[in-house]
Design an enzyme around this catalytic site. Structure first.
Site, PDB file in Angstrom:
ATOM      1  N   GLY A  17       0.817  -1.210   0.000  1.00 20.27           N
ATOM      2  CA  GLY A  17       0.000   0.000   0.000  1.00 20.27           C
ATOM      3  C   GLY A  17       0.850   1.259   0.000  1.00 20.27           C
ATOM      4  CG  LEU A  44      -2.690  -9.482   8.604  1.00 18.69           C
ATOM      5  CD1 LEU A  44      -2.700  -7.969   8.578  1.00 18.69           C
ATOM      6  CD2 LEU A  44      -1.775  -9.994   9.704  1.00 18.69           C
ATOM      7  CB  ALA A  67      -6.606  -0.963   6.198  1.00 21.01           C
ATOM      8  CE1 TYR A  68     -13.170  -4.790   1.328  1.00 18.27           C
ATOM      9  CE2 TYR A  68     -13.746  -2.547   1.953  1.00 18.27           C
ATOM     10  CZ  TYR A  68     -13.979  -3.678   1.200  1.00 18.27           C
ATOM     11  OH  TYR A  68     -15.022  -3.695   0.312  1.00 18.27           O
ATOM     12  CB  THR A 108      -9.154   6.137   8.888  1.00 17.53           C
ATOM     13  OG1 THR A 108      -9.810   7.058   8.020  1.00 17.53           O
ATOM     14  CG2 THR A 108     -10.222   5.298   9.561  1.00 17.53           C
ATOM     15  CG  ASP A 109     -10.333  11.033   7.934  1.00 22.05           C
ATOM     16  OD1 ASP A 109      -9.565  10.233   7.363  1.00 22.05           O
ATOM     17  OD2 ASP A 109     -11.286  11.586   7.350  1.00 22.05           O
ATOM     18  CE1 TYR A 132     -11.118   2.079   5.689  1.00 16.96           C
ATOM     19  CE2 TYR A 132     -11.778   4.364   6.029  1.00 16.96           C
ATOM     20  CZ  TYR A 132     -10.783   3.401   5.919  1.00 16.96           C
ATOM     21  OH  TYR A 132      -9.462   3.770   6.041  1.00 16.96           O
ATOM     22  CE  LYS A 136      -8.302   1.630   9.608  1.00 17.83           C
ATOM     23  NZ  LYS A 136      -7.062   0.806   9.468  1.00 17.83           N
TER      24      LYS A 136
END
Length: 301
Positions: A17, A44, A67-68, A108-109, A132, A136
């Site tokens: 990534g 994972l 991450a997805y 993430t935000d 999402y 997270k």
């Protein structure tokens, strides 16, 4: 490397990534060795695979940058999002706790709803708007509860010369159109994947050497803020000045660009804690974006 300094191995997930590639390219101390298995080599979400990996190698730390991240697709692929973003971090937390090593996890935000008028601090109220963000947030909780010696680094609006991201999309579209319509009512801080990698490196090396190193949640984004339309204008102005593609940018509203997942209207994150506790000072987002456009322009030439 001094004879007394033994090699230390760091596991990096998500090595393909944007952030993972920058972690692998970073200038690490000579005694640090990086191990970045591919997704095919390490699933994972597979507890047995994670256990096999940790029984076969001794790690000094783990950085989970995988991450997805398909925000819109997550709305219909709920199981896949939670498998990657929650189950994977939970298994890593268990394994690193058992091994007595730190886990540094990228988040993430999107854990925030974006309704705040100012910058979000680490202890701000979390309220994800979609799958999402929810996956997270659950991953953050799994990490913090599963391994007391862990750090979560939230970031936002990640850009780089690698993979698919907003900067590369704008440059591509500018080769096809003379005018682009871009959302102008979502606010955030464009953030270089390279700068995120440097922040992660700083945290990781300190946590390896110092068991009392600060832990918990940190924010890192480049300094300053703009909108997606503002970022597009900056990217295309930089590109045009270098003889690359450029286009006019028209502001539109979020309502005019509907997506399956809702986005936070405000993604600005306070970085005061990471500045204070790790000495990481973010550079302005404009400098970071200029560097990325330079790299992409050099590739084209």
């Amino acid at each position: 490397m001094p004879e007394t300094e033994q090699p230390r191995s760091i596991l990096i997930t998500g090595g393909a990534g944007q952030v993972g590639l920058e972690l692998l390219a970073a200038d690490w101390p000579d005694h640090i060795a990086l191990h970045a298995p591919t997704r095919a080599e390490l699933d994972l979400s597979d507890a047995k695979a994670v256990a096999r990996l940790f029984s076969s190698r001794n790690y000094a730390a783990v950085i989970n940058s995988g991450a997805y991240t398909a925000v819109d697709r997550a709305e219909s692929e709920v199981a896949a999002a939670f498998s990657a973003n929650t189950m994977g971090p939970a298994l890593l937390a268990d394994a690193t706790r058992a091994a007595g090593i730190p886990l540094i996890h990228v988040s993430t935000d999107y854990v925030f709803n974006g309704a705040s008028a100012g910058e979000y601090e680490e202890d701000g109220t979390v309220e994800p708007l979609g799958v999402y963000g929810a996956s997270k947030l659950a991953g953050e909780l799994a990490v913090l509860r599963g391994n007391p010696r862990s750090a979560v680094l939230r970031t936002a609006w990640v850009v780089s010369p690698h993979r698919a991201n907003f900067v590369k999309t704008m440059l591509r579209l500018a080769t096809e159109r003379t005018s682009l319509r871009v959302v102008g009512d979502q606010h955030g801080s464009p953030t270089s994947a390279r700068d995120i990698a440097e922040a992660l490196k700083t945290i990781t090396l300190r946590m390896i050497e110092d068991e009392a190193a600060p832990r918990g949640v940190f924010h890192f984004v480049n300094a300053g803020g703009t909108t997606w339309a503002g970022l597009a204008r900056e990217v295309l102005a930089l590109s045009g000045a270098r003889g690359g593609p450029t286009a006019e940018v028209e502001n539109i509203t979020t309502a005019e660009y509907p997506t399956p997942a809702r986005r936070p209207a405000n993604s600005r994150l306070s970085t005061l804690r990471i500045q204070r506790e790790y000495g990481v000072i973010p550079r302005p987002w404009q400098a970071a974006v200029s560097e990325i456009v330079d790299q992409l322009s050099a590739r084209e030439s």
